[in-house]
Design a protein around this motif. Structure first.
Motif, PDB file in Angstrom:
ATOM      1  N   ASN A 104      -7.169   2.813  -1.480  1.00 17.12           N
ATOM      2  CA  ASN A 104      -7.245   4.199  -0.995  1.00 17.12           C
ATOM      3  C   ASN A 104      -5.914   4.919  -1.163  1.00 17.12           C
ATOM      4  N   GLN A 105      -4.838   4.249  -0.802  1.00 22.48           N
ATOM      5  CA  GLN A 105      -3.522   4.860  -0.972  1.00 22.48           C
ATOM      6  C   GLN A 105      -3.224   5.147  -2.440  1.00 22.48           C
ATOM      7  N   GLU A 126      -7.332  -0.741   1.728  1.00 23.14           N
ATOM      8  CA  GLU A 126      -6.344   0.260   2.127  1.00 23.14           C
ATOM      9  C   GLU A 126      -5.390   0.593   0.986  1.00 23.14           C
ATOM     10  N   LEU A 127      -4.956  -0.428   0.261  1.00 20.26           N
ATOM     11  CA  LEU A 127      -4.081  -0.179  -0.885  1.00 20.26           C
ATOM     12  C   LEU A 127      -4.795   0.623  -1.983  1.00 20.26           C
ATOM     13  N   VAL A 148      -5.121   8.269  -3.458  1.00 19.95           N
ATOM     14  CA  VAL A 148      -4.466   9.467  -2.931  1.00 19.95           C
ATOM     15  C   VAL A 148      -3.227   9.814  -3.737  1.00 19.95           C
ATOM     16  N   LEU A 149      -2.438   8.809  -4.076  1.00 20.47           N
ATOM     17  CA  LEU A 149      -1.231   9.061  -4.870  1.00 20.47           C
ATOM     18  C   LEU A 149      -1.577   9.594  -6.257  1.00 20.47           C
TER      19      LEU A 149
END
Length: 423
Positions: free
Chosen positions: A304-305, A301-302, A308-309
């Motif tokens: 993926n974030q 999850e980190l 995105v950032l």
């Protein structure tokens, strides 16, 4: 040769001493088990007094002395060894023995410890725990001691049978007095068993003595009386032998049954403990697997974030670059000598603002010089904020900012007081 024979004699005496002590210890345990079936064992019981004397001799066999600072060796009691080797026994009574007020000497504390552990039914547990601490045992005992031999394990197994006896002691009695020596009474264990050959020889001797003894008795009567006596003695001796064998078999049976019961209890306890350990291990493995999966999900999850950032940041940079590129005029659209500059020059003499357009910096300078010549020595406002090259991009931006300054003003600006000169 003399020294060799002396060493052999010392070795034989040590071996015989060990065998005697272990043998009488087994006999003493059996007599205690037999006596406990009929009465309560306390300090006044001769079987118990004999047993604690034997156990004290075993625990003190070839015990080393304590070396002082001056090199002298002072004697010490078996209590010093028990205190050092059994200090880690769970729920031990060593601290309670040490805090007893009426027990001062080391030997008295050792005797009090024997009585306490017998009442707690943990004597065999203490001895087994002390034998496992081999380093401490080697430090307290010399070579050839019973505690250092393999027979010590058999001694601990023999003492298990005492757990079936309910002891009752008074820890303030005379048995704790260290001035009373521990004397072993061997007479209860010395039993002479007459063989069949010796019995027959005794019968013949009695028959011959009876035949030649009295002259008044007839031979038939003498032979009859001797035969009856021999038959009775044979029957009595046989009954005694059978009774003795039956008692020994009964005692061994009871001892073996108690030993088997204790071993089964220990086995069941070990099995339950093993099951509990396996269950805790499985629970720990499961919790570890779940925690690992959660951490893996969190890492994904980190990631993926973070992706995105990064994409948002790159898009924002591209949009900002495009926006700045579209707003800024191209260099081809700007003439090297042309400057779109609308200014209002303030004439001090007339007090009016005049709007003029200049196509270049030279025209602006010429206009300003012409104005100064027409006015003579009159003061003229200075032109501020004109810095750098007017044909460059920076100059273009600076000229745009000069539209709101004090020297350059927009034509739409209304001057309410023409007589006020800009500062």
């Amino acid at each position: 040769m003399a020294s060799l024979s002396r060493k052999r004699g010392a070795g034989r005496s040590s071996v015989v001493e060990r065998k005697n002590l272990l043998t009488v210890c087994r006999f003493s345990v059996k007599t205690l088990l037999d006596r406990s079936c009929f009465e309560t064992i306390d300090d006044a019981s001769p079987e118990f007094v004999n047993f604690v004397s034997i156990l004290e001799h075993i625990l003190s066999h070839r015990l080393k002395g304590q070396t002082t600072w001056f090199g002298y060796e002072s004697p010490r009691s078996f209590w010093d060894y028990i205190k050092a080797a059994c200090s880690k026994v769970p729920h031990n009574c060593i601290r309670s023995i040490e805090s007893m007020e009426n027990v001062r000497s080391s030997r008295a504390k050792g005797r009090a410890w024997m009585r306490v552990v017998l009442m707690e039914k943990r004597l065999s547990e203490y001895i087994s725990f002390a034998l496992k601490d081999f380093k401490t045992t080697r430090r307290f005992f010399e070579e050839g001691a019973i505690i250092l031999r393999e027979e010590a394990g058999l001694l601990a197994d023999t003492l298990i049978g005492l757990n079936t006896i309910d002891f009752s002691f008074c820890l303030k009695g005379e048995g704790l007095d260290d001035s009373c020596p521990a004397v072993i009474d061997y007479t209860p264990y010395l039993k002479f068993t007459q063989s069949a050959d010796s019995i027959s020889s005794d019968e013949e001797e009695m028959r011959t003595l009876g035949s030649s003894g009295s002259e008044s008795s007839t031979p038939d009567k003498t032979a009859t009386a001797a035969s009856i006596f021999t038959e009775q003695s044979n029957l009595v001796s046989k009954c005694k032998r059978f009774e003795q064998k039956y008692r020994m078999a009964l005692e061994q049976k009871g001892y073996l049954e108690e030993l088997v019961r204790l071993r089964e209890a220990q086995l069941s306890e070990a099995v339950s403990h093993n099951k509990a350990l396996q269950q805790s291990l499985a629970d720990t493995h499961l919790s570890h697997t779940l925690e690992k999966q959660q951490l893996e999900y969190i890492i994904v999850e980190l990631q993926n974030q973070l992706t995105v950032l990064k994409n948002n940041d790159l898009r924002s940079r591209q949009e900002l670059t495009a926006h700045l590129t579209n707003q800024w005029p191209s260099p081809d659209a700007l003439d090297a000598n042309a400057v779109a500059l609308d200014t209002l020059l303030y004439r001090k003499s007339t007090g009016e603002w005049e709007e003029k357009s200049f196509q270049s910096l030279e025209q602006l300078s010429a206009g300003m010089s012409l104005t100064s010549n027409t006015q003579g020595k009159e003061e003229t406002p200075s032109l501020r904020g004109l810095c750098g090259s007017l044909t460059s991009v920076a100059s273009y931006k600076s000229l745009a900012s000069l539209r709101s300054s004090e020297c350059l003003a927009s034509p739409a600006t209304e001057i309410s007081s023409p007589g006020v000169t800009p500062s």
